[in-house]
Design a protein around this motif. Sequence first.
Motif, mmCIF file in Angstrom:
data_model
loop_
_atom_site.group_PDB
_atom_site.id
_atom_site.type_symbol
_atom_site.label_atom_id
_atom_site.label_comp_id
_atom_site.label_asym_id
_atom_site.label_seq_id
_atom_site.Cartn_x
_atom_site.Cartn_y
_atom_site.Cartn_z
ATOM 1 N N LEU A 111 -70.259 40.706 -23.054
ATOM 2 C CA LEU A 111 -70.956 40.073 -24.169
ATOM 3 C C LEU A 111 -70.080 39.029 -24.857
ATOM 4 O O LEU A 111 -70.571 38.004 -25.333
ATOM 5 C CB LEU A 111 -71.424 41.131 -25.170
ATOM 6 N N ASP A 112 -68.770 39.276 -24.912
ATOM 7 C CA ASP A 112 -67.860 38.302 -25.495
ATOM 8 C C ASP A 112 -67.847 37.015 -24.672
ATOM 9 O O ASP A 112 -67.840 35.906 -25.224
ATOM 10 C CB ASP A 112 -66.450 38.886 -25.579
ATOM 11 N N ARG A 113 -67.861 37.147 -23.356
ATOM 12 C CA ARG A 113 -67.878 35.970 -22.480
ATOM 13 C C ARG A 113 -69.216 35.235 -22.612
ATOM 14 O O ARG A 113 -69.250 33.994 -22.699
ATOM 15 C CB ARG A 113 -67.644 36.392 -21.033
ATOM 16 N N VAL A 114 -70.325 35.972 -22.629
ATOM 17 C CA VAL A 114 -71.639 35.357 -22.791
ATOM 18 C C VAL A 114 -71.710 34.606 -24.124
ATOM 19 O O VAL A 114 -72.230 33.484 -24.207
ATOM 20 C CB VAL A 114 -72.746 36.421 -22.714
ATOM 21 N N ALA A 115 -71.172 35.219 -25.179
ATOM 22 C CA ALA A 115 -71.184 34.588 -26.505
ATOM 23 C C ALA A 115 -70.368 33.296 -26.501
ATOM 24 O O ALA A 115 -70.764 32.291 -27.105
ATOM 25 C CB ALA A 115 -70.642 35.554 -27.552
ATOM 26 N N SER A 116 -69.222 33.308 -25.833
ATOM 27 C CA SER A 116 -68.368 32.118 -25.789
ATOM 28 C C SER A 116 -69.076 30.954 -25.104
ATOM 29 O O SER A 116 -68.996 29.810 -25.547
ATOM 30 C CB SER A 116 -67.061 32.435 -25.051
ATOM 31 N N VAL A 117 -69.776 31.244 -24.000
ATOM 32 C CA VAL A 117 -70.512 30.201 -23.294
ATOM 33 C C VAL A 117 -71.682 29.707 -24.136
ATOM 34 O O VAL A 117 -71.939 28.503 -24.227
ATOM 35 C CB VAL A 117 -70.991 30.726 -21.928
ATOM 36 N N ALA A 118 -72.403 30.633 -24.781
ATOM 37 C CA ALA A 118 -73.544 30.249 -25.612
ATOM 38 C C ALA A 118 -73.129 29.343 -26.760
ATOM 39 O O ALA A 118 -73.827 28.387 -27.108
ATOM 40 C CB ALA A 118 -74.234 31.497 -26.158
ATOM 41 N N ALA A 119 -71.976 29.614 -27.353
ATOM 42 C CA ALA A 119 -71.505 28.833 -28.500
ATOM 43 C C ALA A 119 -71.189 27.396 -28.129
ATOM 44 O O ALA A 119 -71.180 26.517 -29.008
ATOM 45 C CB ALA A 119 -70.269 29.495 -29.100
ATOM 46 N N ARG A 120 -70.946 27.123 -26.839
ATOM 47 C CA ARG A 120 -70.588 25.775 -26.413
ATOM 48 C C ARG A 120 -71.800 24.919 -26.031
ATOM 49 O O ARG A 120 -71.654 23.759 -25.660
ATOM 50 C CB ARG A 120 -69.617 25.834 -25.232
ATOM 51 N N GLN A 121 -73.002 25.478 -26.121
ATOM 52 C CA GLN A 121 -74.200 24.707 -25.793
ATOM 53 C C GLN A 121 -74.488 23.679 -26.885
ATOM 54 O O GLN A 121 -73.992 23.780 -28.004
ATOM 55 C CB GLN A 121 -75.392 25.642 -25.614
ATOM 56 N N ASP A 122 -75.298 22.703 -26.563
ATOM 57 C CA ASP A 122 -75.604 21.628 -27.506
ATOM 58 C C ASP A 122 -76.581 22.090 -28.583
ATOM 59 O O ASP A 122 -77.569 22.780 -28.294
ATOM 60 C CB ASP A 122 -76.206 20.426 -26.771
ATOM 61 N N GLU A 123 -76.306 21.690 -29.807
ATOM 62 C CA GLU A 123 -77.225 21.914 -30.915
ATOM 63 C C GLU A 123 -78.429 20.981 -30.746
ATOM 64 O O GLU A 123 -78.303 19.882 -30.219
ATOM 65 C CB GLU A 123 -76.522 21.612 -32.239
ATOM 66 N N GLN A 124 -79.611 21.446 -31.171
ATOM 67 C CA GLN A 124 -80.803 20.624 -31.070
ATOM 68 C C GLN A 124 -81.342 20.290 -32.452
ATOM 69 O O GLN A 124 -81.103 21.022 -33.413
ATOM 70 C CB GLN A 124 -81.898 21.330 -30.257
ATOM 71 N N GLU A 125 -82.069 19.219 -32.527
ATOM 72 C CA GLU A 125 -82.789 18.877 -33.748
ATOM 73 C C GLU A 125 -84.260 19.213 -33.534
ATOM 74 O O GLU A 125 -84.906 18.682 -32.632
ATOM 75 C CB GLU A 125 -82.628 17.384 -34.077
ATOM 76 N N VAL A 126 -84.784 20.099 -34.360
ATOM 77 C CA VAL A 126 -86.169 20.547 -34.236
ATOM 78 C C VAL A 126 -86.849 20.361 -35.583
ATOM 79 O O VAL A 126 -86.377 20.884 -36.596
ATOM 80 C CB VAL A 126 -86.244 22.022 -33.797
ATOM 81 N N THR A 127 -87.957 19.634 -35.600
ATOM 82 C CA THR A 127 -88.670 19.374 -36.842
ATOM 83 C C THR A 127 -89.850 20.326 -36.993
ATOM 84 O O THR A 127 -90.304 20.948 -36.025
ATOM 85 C CB THR A 127 -89.171 17.927 -36.881
ATOM 86 N N ASP A 128 -90.358 20.407 -38.212
ATOM 87 C CA ASP A 128 -91.435 21.347 -38.508
ATOM 88 C C ASP A 128 -92.723 21.062 -37.740
ATOM 89 O O ASP A 128 -93.549 21.962 -37.563
ATOM 90 C CB ASP A 128 -91.742 21.343 -40.011
ATOM 91 N N ASP A 129 -92.926 19.823 -37.299
ATOM 92 C CA ASP A 129 -94.173 19.487 -36.612
ATOM 93 C C ASP A 129 -94.059 19.617 -35.095
ATOM 94 O O ASP A 129 -94.988 19.277 -34.365
ATOM 95 C CB ASP A 129 -94.631 18.079 -36.991
ATOM 96 N N GLN A 130 -92.945 20.142 -34.607
ATOM 97 C CA GLN A 130 -92.777 20.324 -33.168
ATOM 98 C C GLN A 130 -93.082 21.759 -32.739
ATOM 99 O O GLN A 130 -93.381 22.627 -33.570
ATOM 100 C CB GLN A 130 -91.348 19.935 -32.761
ATOM 101 N N PHE A 131 -92.976 21.991 -31.429
ATOM 102 C CA PHE A 131 -93.261 23.305 -30.850
ATOM 103 C C PHE A 131 -92.151 23.672 -29.866
ATOM 104 O O PHE A 131 -91.639 22.807 -29.154
ATOM 105 C CB PHE A 131 -94.600 23.300 -30.101
ATOM 106 N N VAL A 132 -91.802 24.946 -29.843
ATOM 107 C CA VAL A 132 -90.891 25.457 -28.819
ATOM 108 C C VAL A 132 -91.728 25.896 -27.626
ATOM 109 O O VAL A 132 -92.694 26.655 -27.772
ATOM 110 C CB VAL A 132 -90.044 26.629 -29.346
ATOM 111 N N TYR A 133 -91.380 25.372 -26.464
ATOM 112 C CA TYR A 133 -92.084 25.675 -25.218
ATOM 113 C C TYR A 133 -91.196 26.548 -24.342
ATOM 114 O O TYR A 133 -90.020 26.231 -24.123
ATOM 115 C CB TYR A 133 -92.414 24.377 -24.481
ATOM 116 N N VAL A 134 -91.748 27.667 -23.843
ATOM 117 C CA VAL A 134 -91.007 28.555 -22.940
ATOM 118 C C VAL A 134 -91.931 28.947 -21.792
ATOM 119 O O VAL A 134 -93.060 29.402 -22.012
ATOM 120 C CB VAL A 134 -90.497 29.823 -23.657
#
Length: 372
Positions: A111-134
Motif C-alpha cells: 500500500l505504501d508503494r501504491v500510495a507513492s505512485v498515486a501521489a505522482r499522478q497529474d492533478e486535474q481541473e474539474v469544474t462543477d458543470d462537468q462529469f466524471v466518466y468511468v
Amino acid sequence: MNDRTSGPDRAEREELARLLPAPAERELPPGRHLHHKDTLMRLIDQDGDRVPARPRPRLLRPAVLLPAVGLALGGVLLTTLAVTGRDGAPTPATAGTASRAPAPPRATVLLDRVASVAARQDEQEVTDDQFVYVRTLQSRNEGEFGGPVELTGPHEREVWMAQEQRPVIDVGLIREDDAYVPIEVGVPDGEPTVGRPAGLHRPTYTWLASLPTDPDALLKRLAAEITRDQDASGTPAKERDRAQDTFDAIGELLRETVMPPKTAAALYKAAAKIPGVSVDSDAVDAAGRHGVGIARDDTRAGWRTAWIFDPATFEYLGERSYLFKDTSMGEKGTLINKSAVLERAVVDALREKPSAGTPESGEPAAGESPTA
C-alpha cells in the motif's frame, strides 16, 4: 503529504522503491506482468521478514456498507474462482467490533508503494458543470438476495457522474445492457424533493480533494461520516464492524471516480492502518488481468474483497470478492464480485465519451434532461 517514516523503516522503503520496476508507459505482455508480480512479491516477503508489525491505534466506530444512494451505483458481481494464495487470513472481527491485529507488513509495504505512485499522478481541473466518466467491465449476480449465486457474463458499464457541489436531484447517468438509466436521488412518497450534495455517497473531484491528506485524520473523517449515516438509518450497533465498514468505504471511493493524487495516496496509506488487511498474491480482474490484491475478510457476510493492482505500474485495475467459506450463496471459492476499470476521464456532457469527444446522438433516456 508528509512522510513520517524514518530510520531503518525509511531506508527499507527507499531500498524497496529502488529495486521495484519503474511504472510502465505501455501495456506489457502477460509474461512480463508475471515477472513483475513475482519480483514484487519476493521483495514484499523480504521486507515483511525484516519489519516487525507494530501496533496500530483502534479506529473510531464507522458505519455499515456504503449504500448505493438508491442509484444502482453498484451490484453484487459474480463468477467462480478457486481461492489463491495470500499472506494469511485476517483475524476475524466480531459484529460490532474491530480486530486489534494491524495490517501485516506485506500489505503495508504494498500500500505504501501504491500510495507513492498515486501521489505522482497529474492533478486535474474539474469544474462543477462537468462529469466524471468511468467505463468498467463487470459480472452480475441475478440470484435472490442471500440465495445461490446466478451469474451473468461480463458486460460493459459506463457512468457519467455530475460534479456540481450543490445538492442535485439528477446525479448522473448509467449505460448498461444497451440502455441508459438516469441516476436520481430517491424521494419517499409524500416527502419534499431534496437533492444530494457532494459527499461520501456522491464523491465529486472537488469533494475528494477537500478530504484530509493525513491518513489518521482521513480515517477519523470517514468514521464520522459513516457513523452519522448508520445512526440516521437506525442500524443496530451489533451489526456494525468498524474496520470492515472503513475498508468498504474506501473501496467505494476507488471504483467510479477520478481521484485527486494526494487524496488517493492518503486513502491507500489509511487502508494500511485498517486491522485485518492482507495481500492476495494473485488476483484476476474481470478483463482477465492478473495483479496483486489488497484484501480483507468480511466475517459477517463470509466473503473476502480484494482491490487489484497492476504488479508493474501499481495502477488500480478493479475488484473481486469471493466466499472464503460455504454459505447460502455458494461454496467456498465462489466469486461474488468481479470488475475491471477500463477507462476514466472528465467530460463536458452526459453521453460524451473520451474517445469520441462528443455526446452520442439519440433521444434522451427517460427522466434525462434533454439539454444535458
